[in-house]
Write an enzyme that holds these catalytic residues in place. Structure first.
Site, short mmCIF file in Angstrom:
data_model
loop_
_atom_site.label_atom_id
_atom_site.label_comp_id
_atom_site.label_asym_id
_atom_site.label_seq_id
_atom_site.Cartn_x
_atom_site.Cartn_y
_atom_site.Cartn_z
N SER A 135 0.83 -1.21 0.00
CA SER A 135 0.00 0.00 0.00
C SER A 135 0.86 1.26 0.00
O SER A 135 1.97 1.27 0.55
CB SER A 135 -0.87 -0.02 1.26
OG SER A 135 -1.39 1.25 1.53
N TYR A 160 -1.90 -0.43 10.17
CA TYR A 160 -2.17 -0.97 8.82
C TYR A 160 -0.90 -0.85 7.97
O TYR A 160 -0.45 -1.83 7.36
CB TYR A 160 -3.32 -0.19 8.18
CG TYR A 160 -3.51 -0.48 6.71
CD1 TYR A 160 -3.92 -1.74 6.27
CD2 TYR A 160 -3.25 0.51 5.74
CE1 TYR A 160 -4.07 -2.00 4.91
CE2 TYR A 160 -3.41 0.24 4.40
CZ TYR A 160 -3.81 -1.01 3.98
OH TYR A 160 -3.96 -1.28 2.65
N1 LIG Z 1 -8.59 -0.29 -2.18
C1 LIG Z 1 -7.51 0.48 -1.94
O1 LIG Z 1 -7.55 1.69 -2.08
C2 LIG Z 1 -6.22 -0.15 -1.53
C3 LIG Z 1 -5.08 0.68 -1.44
C4 LIG Z 1 -3.87 0.12 -1.04
C5 LIG Z 1 -3.79 -1.23 -0.76
N2 LIG Z 1 -4.92 -2.02 -0.82
C6 LIG Z 1 -4.78 -3.43 -0.50
O2 LIG Z 1 -5.31 -4.19 -1.56
C7 LIG Z 1 -5.87 -5.41 -1.06
C8 LIG Z 1 -7.32 -5.54 -1.52
O3 LIG Z 1 -8.03 -4.40 -1.03
P1 LIG Z 1 -9.56 -4.17 -1.31
O4 LIG Z 1 -9.73 -2.72 -1.50
O5 LIG Z 1 -10.06 -5.13 -2.32
O6 LIG Z 1 -10.15 -4.51 0.12
P2 LIG Z 1 -11.43 -5.40 0.52
O7 LIG Z 1 -11.60 -5.23 1.99
O8 LIG Z 1 -12.58 -5.06 -0.36
O9 LIG Z 1 -10.95 -6.86 0.18
C9 LIG Z 1 -10.20 -7.66 1.05
C10 LIG Z 1 -10.93 -8.97 1.22
O10 LIG Z 1 -10.13 -9.80 2.05
C11 LIG Z 1 -10.99 -10.53 2.90
N3 LIG Z 1 -10.24 -10.90 4.10
C12 LIG Z 1 -9.80 -10.10 5.09
N4 LIG Z 1 -9.19 -10.82 6.04
C13 LIG Z 1 -9.21 -12.11 5.61
C14 LIG Z 1 -8.75 -13.33 6.16
N5 LIG Z 1 -8.13 -13.37 7.35
N6 LIG Z 1 -8.98 -14.47 5.48
C15 LIG Z 1 -9.62 -14.45 4.28
N7 LIG Z 1 -10.08 -13.33 3.71
C16 LIG Z 1 -9.88 -12.16 4.38
C17 LIG Z 1 -12.15 -9.59 3.20
O11 LIG Z 1 -13.33 -10.30 3.57
C18 LIG Z 1 -12.29 -8.84 1.90
O12 LIG Z 1 -13.31 -9.40 1.08
C19 LIG Z 1 -5.69 -5.35 0.47
O13 LIG Z 1 -4.50 -5.96 0.80
C20 LIG Z 1 -5.58 -3.86 0.73
O14 LIG Z 1 -4.87 -3.62 1.92
C21 LIG Z 1 -6.12 -1.51 -1.22
#
Ligand SMILES: NC(=O)c1ccc[n+]([C@@H]2O[C@H](COP(=O)([O-])OP(=O)(O)OC[C@H]3O[C@@H](n4cnc5c(N)ncnc54)[C@H](O)[C@@H]3O)[C@@H](O)[C@H]2O)c1
Length: 337
Positions: A135, A160
Site C-alpha cells: 500500500s 495498517y
Molecule cells: N482499495 C484500496 O484503495 C487499496 C489501497 C492500497 C492497498 N490495498 C490493499 O489491496 C488489497 C485488496 O483491497 P480491497 O480494496 O479489495 O479490500 P477489501 O476489503 O474489499 O478486500 C479484502 C478482502 O479480504 C478478505 N479478508 C480479510 N481478512 C481475511 C482473512 N483473514 N482471510 C480471508 N479473507 C480475508 C475480506 O473479507 C475482503 O473481502 C488489500 O491488501 C488492501 O490492503 C487496497
C-alpha cells in the site's frame, strides 16, 4: 495455470477474477481458486453480490470459491496441498487505515499471520510467482514527493501501514531463502464500481445523493493519487508473467527474486477536485463539514511509476472525472437512487 486469488469477495479481488475469467490465453487455461473469509468489516451483502457475479460468469472448471480464513494455518496448508498453485495473488487483508486504531488485532491476524501462511504455502509448493498487495500507506508522512520504491519507508503512521511494510520484509526473506519470486504492489487509493463502502468516494456519493453533509478532513487540504480499478487490474495482469529474477540492490548482496512496484495514477488530485467530480457525476452540490486531520491519515500520496512503465510497459490512464462517473453510475443503479 492454477491461480490462487485471496480476497476474492473483496473489491480488487473480485475485479481481478472477473477480468481473468474473460482473458483467453493462446496456450494456457486458467483455473482460479478464490478464497475469502467474507468478514463483516463492511457490508457482507456487497461481498456476496460480487461472488454471485463471479459464479454467474464462470463455470466450475475455471473458477471455484472457498470460504476460508488466511490465518487458519491448517486450512491454508491443506489448500496449497490440494491445488498445487502456479501463481498466488494475495489481495485478502484487513484494509483501512482508521479501523486499525479501533481493531488492531484484525490486522495482525489477517495481514501478518495470514501472510506467513501464504508464504509457507509458496515455500512448500514451488510457486512460480507470488504477487501481493502492499500500500501507498507505507510511505507515511514522507516529505519527498513523488514516492519512489527506493525511498525509506521506516516510519509508518498506522498499524495498517506497519503490517503492509512487514509483508514486504517477510516476502524479501522468503524470496532470498527459498528463491520464491515475489512482487509487492503498493496500490494508491483504488476506487471504482463495486468499491469499498469504508472509503471517502463511496460515503461522499451516498451522502451527497441523500442530501446529507460530508465530513471533509484536514479542512480539505489533502491530495490523493486516486487510481481507477481497471488500471489496477490491468497492472496486476501484466505482472503475472513477469516474475522477478534474483537481483542485487546497491545496499545488500543478498540475492532475492524480489520486486516492489508503485501502482498509482502518478497524478495527485486535490480533495476539492475530487468532491467536484462527485458533485458533477451526482448532479448535486455537497454540504461540507470541515474537520481536522484524522490520526493515521497522510496529507498527500503521489506515486512515482517510472519502474512500472519501464519494466511492464504500463501506466494508469483513467482521469478522476471519468472514473468517478463510472462509480456514481454504478452506485445509482446498484442502490436504485
Ligand atoms: N482499495 C484500496 O484503495 C487499496 C489501497 C492500497 C492497498 N490495498 C490493499 O489491496 C488489497 C485488496 O483491497 P480491497 O480494496 O479489495 O479490500 P477489501 O476489503 O474489499 O478486500 C479484502 C478482502 O479480504 C478478505 N479478508 C480479510 N481478512 C481475511 C482473512 N483473514 N482471510 C480471508 N479473507 C480475508 C475480506 O473479507 C475482503 O473481502 C488489500 O491488501 C488492501 O490492503 C487496497
Amino acid at each position: 495455470m492454477k491461480v490462487l486469488v485471496t480476497g476474492a469477495a473483496g473489491f480488487i479481488g473480485f475485479h481481478l477474477i472477473k477480468a481473468l475469467l474473460k482473458i483467453e490465453l493462446p496456450n494456457e487455461n486458467y483455473f482460479i481458486v478464490g478464497v475469502d473469509n467474507i468478514n463483516d468489516y463492511y457490508d457482507v451483502a456487497l461481498k456476496k453480490a460480487r461472488l454471485k457475479i463471479l459464479s454467474e460468469i464462470s463455470d466450475p472448471e475455471v473458477f471455484t470459491f472457498i470460504k476460508l480464513d488466511l490465518a487458519d494455518r491448517e486450512a491454508m496448508s491443506e489448500l496449497f496441498s490440494t491445488y498445487q498453485f502456479d501463481i498466488v495473488i494475495n489481495l485478502g487483508a484487513q484494509a483501512g487505515v482508521r479501523y486499525s486504531i479501533e481493531n488492531p488485532n484484525a490486522y495482525i491476524d489477517s495481514n501478518v499471520v495470514g501472510f506467513v501462511n501464504i508464504l509457507e504455502g509458496c515455500r512448500h509448493h514451488d510457486i512460480k510467482h507470488l504477487i501481493y498487495a502492499s500500500s501507498s500507506s507505507v510511505y507515511g508522512m514522507n516529505i519527498k514527493q513523488p514516492f519512489t520504491t527506493s525511498d525509506c519507508v521506516d516510519f509508518p503512521i498506522s498499524l495498517y501501514a506497519a503490517t503492509k511494510k512487514s509483508n514486504e520484509l517477510m516476502a524479501h526473506s522468503y524470496s532470498h531463502l527459498y528463491n520464491i519470486p515475489t512482487t509487492g504492489l503498493r496500490f494508491f487509493t483504488v476506487y471504482g464500481p463495486y468499491g469499498r463502502p469504508d472509503m471517502a468516494y463511496f460515503s461522499f456519493t451516498k451522502k451527497i445523493l441523500a442530501g446529507e453533509p460530508i465530513d471533509v478532513f484536514n479542512n480539505g487540504n489533502m491530495q490523493r493519487d486516486f487510481t481507477y480499478i481497471d488500471d489496477i487490474v490491468n497492472g496486476i495482469i501484466r505482472i503475472i508473467n513477469k516474475a522477478p529474477s534474483p537481483q542485487y540492490s546497491t545496499i545488500t548482496t543478498a540475492a532475492a527474486p524480489y520486486k516492489i512496484y508503485n501502482i498509482g495514477n502518478n497524478q495527485p488530485v486535490t480533495l476539492r477536485r475530487f468532491i467536484t467530480a462527485i458533485e458533477d457525476a451526482c448532479g448535486k452540490k455537497a454540504q461540507e463539514n470541515l474537520l481536522p486531520m484524522q490520526a493515521g491519515d497522510v496529507p498527500i500520496t503521489y506515486a512515482d511509476i517510472d519502474e512500472l512503465v519501464e519494466d511492464i510497459g504500463f501506466k494508469p490512464e483513467t482521469s478522476i472525472e471519468e472514473g468517478i462517473k463510472q462509480f456514481v453510475d454504478w452506485y445509482r443503479q446498484y442502490y436504485s437512487v
